[in-house]
Design a protein around this motif. Structure first.
Motif, PDB file in Angstrom:
ATOM      1  N   ARG A 663       4.011  68.836  31.301  1.00 32.90           N
ATOM      2  CA  ARG A 663       3.580  67.433  31.190  1.00 32.90           C
ATOM      3  C   ARG A 663       3.121  67.336  29.854  1.00 32.90           C
ATOM      4  NH1 ARG A 663       0.186  64.917  35.875  1.00 32.90           N
ATOM      5  NH2 ARG A 663       2.110  65.093  36.855  1.00 32.90           N
ATOM      6  N   LYS A 664       3.743  66.532  28.870  1.00 36.01           N
ATOM      7  CA  LYS A 664       3.435  66.472  27.752  1.00 36.01           C
ATOM      8  C   LYS A 664       2.151  65.495  27.442  1.00 36.01           C
ATOM      9  CE  LYS A 664       5.371  65.255  23.107  1.00 36.01           C
ATOM     10  NZ  LYS A 664       6.588  64.776  22.424  1.00 36.01           N
ATOM     11  N   VAL A 665       1.260  65.909  26.994  1.00 40.52           N
ATOM     12  CA  VAL A 665      -0.010  64.954  26.695  1.00 40.52           C
ATOM     13  C   VAL A 665      -0.085  64.459  25.559  1.00 40.52           C
ATOM     14  CG1 VAL A 665      -2.462  65.274  26.482  1.00 40.52           C
ATOM     15  CG2 VAL A 665      -1.263  66.807  28.185  1.00 40.52           C
ATOM     16  N   THR A 666      -0.270  62.845  25.509  1.00 37.20           N
ATOM     17  CA  THR A 666      -0.210  62.060  24.309  1.00 37.20           C
ATOM     18  C   THR A 666      -1.687  61.533  24.530  1.00 37.20           C
ATOM     19  OG1 THR A 666       0.576  60.231  25.664  1.00 37.20           O
ATOM     20  CG2 THR A 666       1.965  61.656  24.102  1.00 37.20           C
ATOM     21  N   LEU A 667      -2.235  61.053  23.037  1.00 35.41           N
ATOM     22  CA  LEU A 667      -3.370  60.409  22.913  1.00 35.41           C
ATOM     23  C   LEU A 667      -3.486  59.108  23.636  1.00 35.41           C
ATOM     24  CD1 LEU A 667      -4.421  61.258  19.276  1.00 35.41           C
ATOM     25  CD2 LEU A 667      -5.269  62.175  21.423  1.00 35.41           C
ATOM     26  N   SER A 668      -2.435  58.593  23.686  1.00 39.19           N
ATOM     27  CA  SER A 668      -2.352  56.967  24.543  1.00 39.19           C
ATOM     28  C   SER A 668      -2.288  57.249  25.906  1.00 39.19           C
ATOM     29  CB  SER A 668      -0.980  56.357  24.045  1.00 39.19           C
ATOM     30  OG  SER A 668       0.168  57.162  24.614  1.00 39.19           O
ATOM     31  N   GLY A 669      -2.354  58.125  26.559  1.00 42.90           N
ATOM     32  CA  GLY A 669      -2.403  58.529  28.087  1.00 42.90           C
ATOM     33  C   GLY A 669      -1.152  58.152  28.641  1.00 42.90           C
ATOM     34  N   ARG A 670       0.038  57.931  27.867  1.00 42.04           N
ATOM     35  CA  ARG A 670       1.403  57.829  28.678  1.00 42.04           C
ATOM     36  C   ARG A 670       1.740  59.403  28.454  1.00 42.04           C
ATOM     37  NH1 ARG A 670       0.730  53.780  24.828  1.00 42.04           N
ATOM     38  NH2 ARG A 670       0.708  51.652  25.935  1.00 42.04           N
ATOM     39  N   ASP A 671       1.563  60.195  29.610  1.00 44.67           N
ATOM     40  CA  ASP A 671       2.017  61.522  29.593  1.00 44.67           C
ATOM     41  C   ASP A 671       3.331  61.487  30.107  1.00 44.67           C
ATOM     42  OD1 ASP A 671      -0.622  62.143  28.900  1.00 44.67           O
ATOM     43  OD2 ASP A 671      -1.371  62.869  30.960  1.00 44.67           O
ATOM     44  N   ILE A 672       4.124  62.351  29.939  1.00 47.37           N
ATOM     45  CA  ILE A 672       5.573  62.330  30.130  1.00 47.37           C
ATOM     46  C   ILE A 672       5.833  63.781  30.422  1.00 47.37           C
ATOM     47  CG2 ILE A 672       7.885  62.241  28.927  1.00 47.37           C
ATOM     48  CD1 ILE A 672       6.784  60.755  26.799  1.00 47.37           C
ATOM     49  N   ASP A 673       6.598  63.934  31.713  1.00 47.35           N
ATOM     50  CA  ASP A 673       7.171  64.999  32.333  1.00 47.35           C
ATOM     51  C   ASP A 673       8.515  65.373  31.732  1.00 47.35           C
ATOM     52  OD1 ASP A 673       5.075  65.091  34.008  1.00 47.35           O
ATOM     53  OD2 ASP A 673       6.232  64.052  35.554  1.00 47.35           O
ATOM     54  N   GLU A 674       8.436  66.645  31.138  1.00 49.10           N
ATOM     55  CA  GLU A 674       9.747  67.140  30.433  1.00 49.10           C
ATOM     56  C   GLU A 674      10.116  68.406  31.178  1.00 49.10           C
ATOM     57  OE1 GLU A 674       9.382  67.013  26.244  1.00 49.10           O
ATOM     58  OE2 GLU A 674       9.331  64.723  26.064  1.00 49.10           O
ATOM     59  N   GLY A 675      11.225  68.800  30.651  1.00 45.01           N
ATOM     60  CA  GLY A 675      11.894  69.999  31.270  1.00 45.01           C
ATOM     61  C   GLY A 675      12.732  70.558  29.900  1.00 45.01           C
TER      62      GLY A 675
END
Length: 803
Positions: A663-675
């Motif tokens: 789960r890619k963490v971003t400062l905006s809070g819009r975390d993205i699940d990546e593989g």
């Protein structure tokens, strides 16, 4: 040679000038120069040698005043003037060092006039308008100075009573310092030096101090602090107290009762009832000693003794919770814990009182109740059952409505489950700490709801803890000395402790835990170039200590830099061929635990390790700083990649193919699940940021290669910020996992790992109990969805995080 010169400076401190009363003093210009030498400057690069010198000079300054008590008041005046100057010039870099030095001097000053108290109080109150962490430290000291101004001597009295475990009903709080050292760092000779340092700290002029000595010091300091030089003659009072012997205890209890009663009633000490009462006790003490009371005279020094400490090597056989339980039993509150039922929990597999080892001393009591109704005496009434039998019964009793003789019938036994109230005790501290973020001492904010989660929490809570006075009368200050390895062991022990407490509360309700860390690295020895390159690849062995030194400069000067010289103490003592005369390590620890009250929170991470062998059960572990994974057959390739200045692309590097879902963490809070799928020789997961610019409360994954290709054929750098990650090998190759750089926590033949933030066991139990009353899927509702459910490990510092 510089270290030895600074080490001996406490014995040849300065030239003395006799005062009018004949006691030695230090000239104010010399005190001023010592203060200026301790202060950090804007132009300082704060290299290791500079920090070391400032830390040693701070210790030497306090030793100088301790040996010349008449200079203590002058030091307080100079420090408050320097603080006001730093405020006018907006030199905030000097505020925290000056403020801690000031308060540490106030603790030990015999008498402070009201004008000086007011000046210190006004300055601390102005700090409340400063940003974090100055407002947090200022609030703490504002409360202490306000109380001390109205009731002089209260801080000294409470500190001595708690730290020396003096038994009294007026102030039943007790503290203990547990020093846990890493055996891989502390050699046998170094252990001998540290143990000798603690022995020197427990003595005064070569003699061990007993409780009567501490009682005399409390009485002397309390009377002098209230009456001053005008109405108290210090030497006469000291001699009278010494001649009284054991008869000093009633006066000790009377002084305690007077000060604590004044605190409850809010009576001002100066010119009030408290001062009159202490003056009356002063006259009685001199009258009993056949000495005529004197109107006034010089005051005597009452040095503040170092806290009671115990030194332990944290080996596999040592359990810190067992040591806490032993101390709890030996404390003055042991009678409150003598009636504790030992109940085996089938789910946990052991008693809640059993800490880590299975041979731990149990808190239990044998019951005389057989559990059979006919064995009861004919005249037994419910009210006649002793409290011991009532506690030890396996099932509740009730009075039968159908029988007139009040016979007792047994119900079916039930297993006691933790209540919602008990589970909330564990997460209450976490909730209070989060509340401090939005109040005084808040960390400010980054935008978005996830911004607060990514901001590392620091600073003490401003909310009142209801257990601090009624129940939490014991404080255990656990000081960890060593590298990242010993911190990983602490995180693991703390996690299992919270897990055990979530099922059956015991220590949490009675003991307040405070954690401190002194980074100590192993001394570098001549080694081969291959071994040296291997050590450099591992990086700093005290990552967490380096981080704390970056965010708290006063921690860097007093703890981090001085911790580097601890391994050299054994060599220094052997070179001098003299026994240590002045305590050093214990003095540093005393200063740290007394003034370092601002915690920095570090997340503990949970990892599930699965193996190639399907018959082998997965292992559940936790780590605090690092997780290293490596494919052993590609170790030589990984070393060549690290040593190559021209980084290679992923297509040029061999390795094992693995899949990563994160789960890619971003400062905006819009975390993205990546593989992604990548070929690697190894990777490292860091939980501690390498620099201040990357100070986010999340994980950083770094692979040995330079670049990877995602499913969309885009190239990304080999550094990923994530909160959850799962890594699985796609080939018939296994890898090795090492936690917190601890070789004893290495797992081989691993197929996959799953890493996520460790959930507080108290929250897990509370959530499970709440779900019993709901048929639908349990989801966080209300304020619970804004709660941080992770389990942080708080490490105390002097200022927290200075941005």
């Amino acid at each position: 040679m510089t270290n030895m010169a600074l080490w001996d400076s406490s014995n040849n401190m300065c030239s003395m000038e006799p005062t009018a009363d004949g006691s030695p003093t230090v000239p104010e210009p010399e005190l001023y120069r010592s203060i200026q030498a301790v202060l950090p400057r804007e132009t300082d690069q704060l290299q290791h040698s500079d920090c070391f010198n400032k830390g040693m000079l701070r210790w030497t300054l306090h030793k100088k005043v301790q040996k010349n008590p008449a200079s203590s008041l002058s030091l307080v005046w100079l420090l408050i003037k320097e603080l006001e100057k730093a405020e006018r010039w907006d030199s905030r870099k000097c505020i925290i060092p000056l403020l801690h030095t000031l308060m540490y001097a106030i603790f030990q000053t015999a008498y402070i006039p009201d004008e000086l108290y007011k000046r210190v109080y006004d300055f601390c109150k102005r700090l409340l308008t400063f940003p974090h962490p100055y407002c947090t430290v200022g609030l703490s000291y504002t409360r202490q100075i306000k109380t001390e101004r109205f009731i002089p001597g209260l801080m000294y009295q409470r500190m001595v009573i708690a730290e020396q475990r003096l038994k009294t009903v007026h102030y039943p709080f007790q503290e203990r310092v547990f020093v846990l050292a890493e055996p891989e760092v502390f050699s046998e000779s170094l252990v001998t030096v540290v143990s000798g340092d603690f022995e020197v700290s427990a003595t005064s002029s070569g003699q061990f101090l007993n409780p009567l000595d501490h009682m005399r010091s409390v009485v002397q300091h309390s009377i002098q602090a209230a009456l001053g030089e005008e109405q108290c003659h210090g030497p006469k009072l000291a001699q009278a107290l010494k001649d009284m012997g054991q008869e000093v205890e009633p006066y000790f209890q009377e002084v305690l009762a007077s000060l604590e009663q004044s605190l409850e009633e809010g009576v001002r000490g100066e010119g009030g009832v408290l001062r009159s009462r202490l003056l009356q006790l002063y006259n009685e003490i001199l009258a009993n000693a056949d000495s005529a009371p004197l109107s006034g005279g010089p005051l005597c020094d009452c040095p503040l003794p170092n806290p009671e400490m115990s030194f332990h090597l944290w080996t596999a056989d040592l359990d810190i919770w067992r040591e806490l339980a032993k101390w709890l039993r030996s404390s003055s509150m042991s009678e409150q814990f003598s009636i504790i039922e030992e109940q085996e929990d089938p789910e946990l597999g052991e008693s809640p009182i059993d800490m880590m080892p299975c041979d731990m001393t149990r808190f239990s009591i044998m019951s005389n109740d057989s559990g059979i109704e006919r064995d009861l005496p004919p005249s037994t009434e419910p009210s006649q059952l002793s409290s011991l039998d009532a506690v030890s019964m396996t099932g509740p009793w009730e009075q039968s409505k159908n029988e007139q003789d009040s016979r007792l019938l047994r119900r079916g036994g039930i297993k006691m489950k933790p209540s919602v109230k008990d589970s909330m005790v564990l997460i209450q501290e976490n909730m209070e700490d989060q509340a401090s973020l939005t109040g005084v001492g808040g960390s400010g904010g980054r935008g978005g709801r996830r911004g607060m989660a990514l901001q590392r929490r620091a600073g003490s809570s401003v909310m009142h803890n209801p257990f601090s006075k009624q129940q939490r009368q014991l404080t255990a200050r656990i000081v960890i000395m060593g590298s990242d390895r010993v911190l990983g062991r602490l995180a693991k022990a703390y996690y299992f402790f919270r897990k055990r407490e979530a099922r059956r509360l015991f220590l949490t309700m009675k003991v307040d835990l405070q954690f401190y860390y002194i980074p100590v690295c192993s001394p570098r020895s001549p080694s081969s170039p291959v071994k040296e390159n291997h050590q450099q690849s591992k990086g700093d062995s005290c990552t967490l200590g380096s981080y704390l030194s970056n965010v708290d400069p006063w921690y860097n000067c007093n703890i981090k830099s001085l911790g580097r010289m601890i391994p050299n103490l054994a060599k220094m003592q052997q070179a001098s061929n003299e026994r240590q005369k002045e305590p050093f390590i214990s003095d540093i620890i005393s200063y740290y635990v007394r003034t370092g009250q601002q915690p920095v929170y570090f997340a503990i991470y949970f990892v599930k390790i699965s193996f190639n062998n399907i018959t082998k059960e997965p292992v559940e572990e936790v780590f605090l700083t690092h997780l290293d994974m490596e494919f052993p057959e590609f170790r030589h390739i990984a070393a060549s990649v690290r040593g190559d200045k021209h980084r290679k692309s992923s297509g040029e590097v061999c390795g094992a193919m693995v899949s990563m879902n994160y789960r890619k963490v971003t400062l905006s809070g819009r975390d993205i699940d990546e593989g992604i799928s990548v070929r690697m020789t190894g990777a490292r997961i860091n939980a501690i940021p390498s620099n201040e610019a990357e100070d986010l409360n999340c994980l950083t994954l770094m692979i040995n290669e330079t670049s990877v290709k995602t499913k969309n054929n885009t190239v990304e750098p080999p550094k990923f910020r994530t909160s959850n990650i799962k890594i699985r090998t796609l080939e018939r190759r296994s890898f090795t996992v090492t936690l917190d750089r601890d070789d004893s926590r290495t797992y081989r033949n691993v197929q996959s790992i799953e890493v996520s933030p460790c959930v507080d066991p108290g929250y897990s139990v509370q959530k499970t109990m709440r779900s019993k009353y709901k048929l639908e899927e349990d989801k966080d509702a209300g304020l619970s969805k804004y709660m941080n459910k992770g389990l942080p490990l708080p490490i105390n510092t002097f200022a927290g995080i200075i941005n």
